[in-house]
Motif scaffolding. Sequence first.
Motif, mmCIF file in Angstrom:
data_model
loop_
_atom_site.group_PDB
_atom_site.id
_atom_site.type_symbol
_atom_site.label_atom_id
_atom_site.label_comp_id
_atom_site.label_asym_id
_atom_site.label_seq_id
_atom_site.Cartn_x
_atom_site.Cartn_y
_atom_site.Cartn_z
ATOM 1 N N ARG A 1 8.116 10.917 0.962
ATOM 2 C CA ARG A 1 7.603 11.793 -0.101
ATOM 3 C C ARG A 1 8.046 13.231 0.148
ATOM 4 O O ARG A 1 8.480 13.931 -0.757
ATOM 5 N N ARG A 2 7.939 13.676 1.394
ATOM 6 C CA ARG A 2 8.313 15.042 1.743
ATOM 7 C C ARG A 2 9.796 15.285 1.490
ATOM 8 O O ARG A 2 10.194 16.343 1.012
ATOM 9 N N GLN A 3 10.637 14.317 1.782
ATOM 10 C CA GLN A 3 12.084 14.516 1.680
ATOM 11 C C GLN A 3 12.625 14.355 0.272
ATOM 12 O O GLN A 3 13.553 15.051 -0.117
ATOM 13 N N THR A 4 12.083 13.418 -0.495
ATOM 14 C CA THR A 4 12.709 13.144 -1.786
ATOM 15 C C THR A 4 11.834 13.367 -3.001
ATOM 16 O O THR A 4 12.324 13.748 -4.053
ATOM 17 N N ILE A 5 10.560 13.134 -2.899
ATOM 18 C CA ILE A 5 9.719 13.242 -4.089
ATOM 19 C C ILE A 5 9.260 14.674 -4.303
ATOM 20 O O ILE A 5 9.278 15.196 -5.417
ATOM 21 N N LEU B 1 4.891 12.007 -8.575
ATOM 22 C CA LEU B 1 4.300 13.280 -8.175
ATOM 23 C C LEU B 1 2.942 13.106 -7.494
ATOM 24 O O LEU B 1 2.641 13.784 -6.521
ATOM 25 N N PHE B 2 2.149 12.179 -7.989
ATOM 26 C CA PHE B 2 0.786 12.033 -7.492
ATOM 27 C C PHE B 2 0.576 10.792 -6.621
ATOM 28 O O PHE B 2 -0.562 10.365 -6.422
ATOM 29 N N CYS B 3 1.648 10.228 -6.094
ATOM 30 C CA CYS B 3 1.485 9.055 -5.234
ATOM 31 C C CYS B 3 0.808 9.457 -3.926
ATOM 32 O O CYS B 3 0.948 10.583 -3.456
ATOM 33 N N SER B 4 0.052 8.529 -3.379
ATOM 34 C CA SER B 4 -0.636 8.819 -2.119
ATOM 35 C C SER B 4 -0.021 7.992 -0.998
ATOM 36 O O SER B 4 0.507 6.914 -1.226
ATOM 37 N N GLY C 1 0.774 -1.228 0.000
ATOM 38 C CA GLY C 1 0.000 0.000 0.000
ATOM 39 C C GLY C 1 0.809 1.283 0.000
ATOM 40 O O GLY C 1 0.257 2.346 0.166
ATOM 41 N N ASN C 2 2.111 1.219 -0.192
ATOM 42 C CA ASN C 2 2.942 2.417 -0.202
ATOM 43 C C ASN C 2 3.183 2.817 -1.653
ATOM 44 O O ASN C 2 4.163 2.423 -2.267
ATOM 45 N N ASN C 3 2.262 3.607 -2.197
ATOM 46 C CA ASN C 3 2.338 3.991 -3.605
ATOM 47 C C ASN C 3 3.591 4.783 -3.936
ATOM 48 O O ASN C 3 4.121 4.684 -5.033
ATOM 49 N N CYS C 4 4.071 5.593 -2.998
ATOM 50 C CA CYS C 4 5.261 6.408 -3.260
ATOM 51 C C CYS C 4 6.508 5.539 -3.360
ATOM 52 O O CYS C 4 7.372 5.774 -4.194
ATOM 53 N N LEU C 5 6.590 4.536 -2.513
ATOM 54 C CA LEU C 5 7.726 3.620 -2.574
ATOM 55 C C LEU C 5 7.681 2.830 -3.878
ATOM 56 O O LEU C 5 8.705 2.639 -4.531
ATOM 57 N N PRO D 1 9.352 9.944 -18.752
ATOM 58 C CA PRO D 1 8.004 9.570 -19.219
ATOM 59 C C PRO D 1 6.952 9.770 -18.120
ATOM 60 O O PRO D 1 7.216 9.505 -16.949
ATOM 61 N N PRO D 2 5.759 10.238 -18.508
ATOM 62 C CA PRO D 2 4.713 10.505 -17.518
ATOM 63 C C PRO D 2 4.370 9.315 -16.623
ATOM 64 O O PRO D 2 4.030 9.498 -15.463
ATOM 65 N N LYS D 3 4.482 8.101 -17.125
ATOM 66 C CA LYS D 3 4.120 6.960 -16.281
ATOM 67 C C LYS D 3 5.027 6.869 -15.056
ATOM 68 O O LYS D 3 4.618 6.354 -14.023
#
Length: 112
Positions: A81-85, A68-71, A7-11, A60-62
């Motif tokens: 997300r705050r530190q790297t993305i 950018l839009f990971c939750s 469930g960690n979309n950013c990872l 590429p956008p994918k």
Amino acid sequence: EPVLSKGNNCLDAAKACNLNDTCKRFRSAYITPCTSSTSNEICNKRKCHKALRLFFDKVPPKHSYGMLFCSCRDVACTERRRQTIVPVCSYEDREKPNCLTLQESCKKNYIC
């Protein structure tokens, strides 16, 4: 395919980026100017924005949109997300404006 985390979309987005040479290269290029904020060195917002623009122009956008839009569902994901993305340098000013400065800039802006 990267192994999906729980469930960690950013990872997941970061792992997918690291498997793509273009994404990995341009992500590495923005990490340095956007995260250097040691006691003697304050990040250069202009250089950070330039590197981020290159990332979004060249990757590429994918991959770029996935990052950018990971939750996030937990604190660890949010912190990563705050530190790297979405690095603080990209949106936070070196010095916080005081209320008089804000009032003056608002008076100069007809929309404000």
